[in-house]
Design a protein around this motif. Structure first.
Motif, PDB file in Angstrom:
ATOM      1  N   UNK A  11       0.828  -1.201   0.000  1.00  0.00           N
ATOM      2  CA  UNK A  11       0.000   0.000   0.000  1.00  0.00           C
ATOM      3  C   UNK A  11       0.862   1.250   0.000  1.00  0.00           C
ATOM      4  N   UNK A  12       0.350   2.315  -0.617  1.00  0.00           N
ATOM      5  CA  UNK A  12       1.109   3.562  -0.622  1.00  0.00           C
ATOM      6  C   UNK A  12       1.249   4.120   0.795  1.00  0.00           C
ATOM      7  N   UNK A  13       2.315   4.874   1.026  1.00  0.00           N
ATOM      8  CA  UNK A  13       2.543   5.486   2.324  1.00  0.00           C
ATOM      9  C   UNK A  13       1.411   6.450   2.657  1.00  0.00           C
ATOM     10  N   UNK A  14       0.970   7.188   1.656  1.00  0.00           N
ATOM     11  CA  UNK A  14      -0.109   8.153   1.830  1.00  0.00           C
ATOM     12  C   UNK A  14      -1.382   7.607   1.177  1.00  0.00           C
ATOM     13  N   UNK A  15      -2.523   7.803   1.828  1.00  0.00           N
ATOM     14  CA  UNK A  15      -3.765   7.305   1.228  1.00  0.00           C
ATOM     15  C   UNK A  15      -4.350   8.250   0.171  1.00  0.00           C
ATOM     16  N   UNK A  16      -3.484   8.944  -0.558  1.00  0.00           N
ATOM     17  CA  UNK A  16      -3.948   9.838  -1.617  1.00  0.00           C
ATOM     18  C   UNK A  16      -4.084   9.029  -2.906  1.00  0.00           C
ATOM     19  N   UNK A  17      -5.286   8.976  -3.501  1.00  0.00           N
ATOM     20  CA  UNK A  17      -5.496   8.182  -4.718  1.00  0.00           C
ATOM     21  C   UNK A  17      -4.913   8.884  -5.934  1.00  0.00           C
ATOM     22  N   UNK A  18      -4.723   8.124  -7.030  1.00  0.00           N
ATOM     23  CA  UNK A  18      -4.269   8.775  -8.264  1.00  0.00           C
ATOM     24  C   UNK A  18      -5.423   9.483  -8.948  1.00  0.00           C
ATOM     25  N   UNK A  19      -6.671   9.059  -8.645  1.00  0.00           N
ATOM     26  CA  UNK A  19      -7.842   9.771  -9.158  1.00  0.00           C
ATOM     27  C   UNK A  19      -9.032   9.476  -8.263  1.00  0.00           C
ATOM     28  N   UNK A  20     -10.046  10.300  -8.409  1.00  0.00           N
ATOM     29  CA  UNK A  20     -11.334  10.083  -7.759  1.00  0.00           C
ATOM     30  C   UNK A  20     -12.339   9.841  -8.874  1.00  0.00           C
ATOM     31  N   UNK A  21     -13.004   8.706  -8.823  1.00  0.00           N
ATOM     32  CA  UNK A  21     -13.971   8.333  -9.858  1.00  0.00           C
ATOM     33  C   UNK A  21     -15.377   8.535  -9.311  1.00  0.00           C
ATOM     34  N   UNK A  22     -16.237   9.072 -10.157  1.00  0.00           N
ATOM     35  CA  UNK A  22     -17.622   9.284  -9.747  1.00  0.00           C
ATOM     36  C   UNK A  22     -18.545   8.548 -10.711  1.00  0.00           C
ATOM     37  N   UNK A  23     -19.301   7.613 -10.170  1.00  0.00           N
ATOM     38  CA  UNK A  23     -20.246   6.810 -10.935  1.00  0.00           C
ATOM     39  C   UNK A  23     -21.653   7.369 -10.719  1.00  0.00           C
ATOM     40  N   UNK A  24     -22.391   7.526 -11.807  1.00  0.00           N
ATOM     41  CA  UNK A  24     -23.756   8.024 -11.720  1.00  0.00           C
ATOM     42  C   UNK A  24     -24.731   6.932 -12.132  1.00  0.00           C
ATOM     43  N   UNK A  25     -25.941   6.949 -11.549  1.00  0.00           N
ATOM     44  CA  UNK A  25     -26.927   5.933 -11.917  1.00  0.00           C
ATOM     45  C   UNK A  25     -27.538   6.151 -13.301  1.00  0.00           C
ATOM     46  N   UNK A  26     -27.489   7.384 -13.806  1.00  0.00           N
ATOM     47  CA  UNK A  26     -28.025   7.660 -15.136  1.00  0.00           C
ATOM     48  C   UNK A  26     -26.879   7.707 -16.140  1.00  0.00           C
ATOM     49  N   UNK A  27     -26.972   6.958 -17.238  1.00  0.00           N
ATOM     50  CA  UNK A  27     -25.892   6.982 -18.222  1.00  0.00           C
ATOM     51  C   UNK A  27     -25.787   8.349 -18.884  1.00  0.00           C
ATOM     52  N   UNK A  28     -24.563   8.678 -19.312  1.00  0.00           N
ATOM     53  CA  UNK A  28     -24.330   9.901 -20.066  1.00  0.00           C
ATOM     54  C   UNK A  28     -23.860  11.083 -19.249  1.00  0.00           C
ATOM     55  N   UNK A  29     -23.995  11.039 -17.938  1.00  0.00           N
ATOM     56  CA  UNK A  29     -23.527  12.148 -17.109  1.00  0.00           C
ATOM     57  C   UNK A  29     -22.004  12.137 -17.053  1.00  0.00           C
ATOM     58  N   UNK A  30     -21.432  10.951 -16.969  1.00  0.00           N
ATOM     59  CA  UNK A  30     -19.977  10.767 -16.980  1.00  0.00           C
ATOM     60  C   UNK A  30     -19.706   9.436 -17.673  1.00  0.00           C
ATOM     61  N   UNK A  31     -18.453   9.183 -18.036  1.00  0.00           N
ATOM     62  CA  UNK A  31     -18.142   7.886 -18.662  1.00  0.00           C
ATOM     63  C   UNK A  31     -18.332   6.700 -17.699  1.00  0.00           C
ATOM     64  N   UNK A  32     -18.386   6.975 -16.395  1.00  0.00           N
ATOM     65  CA  UNK A  32     -18.531   5.922 -15.395  1.00  0.00           C
ATOM     66  C   UNK A  32     -19.997   5.810 -14.992  1.00  0.00           C
ATOM     67  N   UNK A  33     -20.490   4.581 -14.968  1.00  0.00           N
ATOM     68  CA  UNK A  33     -21.920   4.364 -14.765  1.00  0.00           C
ATOM     69  C   UNK A  33     -22.150   3.175 -13.851  1.00  0.00           C
ATOM     70  N   UNK A  34     -23.050   3.335 -12.884  1.00  0.00           N
ATOM     71  CA  UNK A  34     -23.497   2.239 -12.028  1.00  0.00           C
ATOM     72  C   UNK A  34     -24.993   2.426 -11.824  1.00  0.00           C
ATOM     73  N   UNK A  35     -25.815   1.600 -12.471  1.00  0.00           N
ATOM     74  CA  UNK A  35     -27.261   1.820 -12.404  1.00  0.00           C
ATOM     75  C   UNK A  35     -27.846   1.699 -10.997  1.00  0.00           C
ATOM     76  N   UNK A  36     -27.100   1.111 -10.060  1.00  0.00           N
ATOM     77  CA  UNK A  36     -27.600   0.917  -8.697  1.00  0.00           C
ATOM     78  C   UNK A  36     -27.524   2.173  -7.845  1.00  0.00           C
TER      79      UNK A  36
END
Length: 182
Positions: free
Chosen positions: A96-121
């Motif tokens: 694990x990295x020494x610092x808990x800083x991620x390389x990115x923050x991903x945001x999943x939306x329940x509706x498709x098309x808001x972002x490239x990441x999608x989770x219908x739940x």
């Protein structure tokens, strides 16, 4: 006067009903990890991609990354360790990295098309890490197989398209962030 209560055997977990209800009202925090085999200089030689039953479509098999919820009262570091062990087994030996800083923050939306990441739940926010692993990885629980790919193989359009919920974008970002696309 204090009341005596039986301690919750699974503190930090919601019942399935409570989780479903919460998902309709509140973004849920996740951690995701791109498992990596690195050389002596820390350069990625291979990344791991899981094959599992889809979390969102019953009966469908898909590729994905190590991921899971952060439990109430659980540190990010502990959530990463728990979810890596859940998906890759106890002998994966993540670094694990020494610092808990991620390389990115991903945001999943329940509706498709808001972002490239999608989770219908749900609306979910994931802290995403590249985590070198040095031990023997044996998929567990709902993971059927772990495939190790070179960075070049991981960038194949067909593989990226197979990653559930748009996670192909996260895999590309992980490789770029780590310098493996040079």
């Amino acid at each position: 006067m204090s009341s005596l209560r039986t301690p919750d055997p699974n503190p930090g977990w919601l019942s399935e009903y409570a989780l479903e209800e919460t998902r309709t009202r509140v973004p849920i925090l996740y951690v995701e990890a791109v498992p990596a085999r690195v050389d002596g200089n820390g350069q990625i030689e291979h990344v791991g991609v899981l094959l599992r039953g889809s979390a969102t479509t019953a009966g469908q098999i898909t590729r994905t990354l190590v991921s899971g919820r952060v439990l109430h009262g659980e540190s990010i570091r502990d959530a990463l360790l728990r979810n890596i062990e859940k998906d890759l087994g106890p002998a994966a030996f993540p670094r694990l990295p020494v610092s808990p800083v991620p390389f990115t923050v991903a945001e999943y939306f329940p509706l498709p098309g808001i972002s490239p990441l999608h989770d219908p739940r749900q609306h979910a926010v994931a802290l995403v890490y590249v985590v070198p692993v040095t031990g023997e990885c044996n998929p567990r629980q709902d993971a059927l197989e772990l495939t190790w790919l070179t960075p070049k193989e991981a960038l194949e359009p067909s593989l990226l398209a197979d990653l559930e919920g748009g996670r192909g974008q996260l895999l590309k970002q992980a490789l770029a962030w780590s310098g493996a696309l040079i």
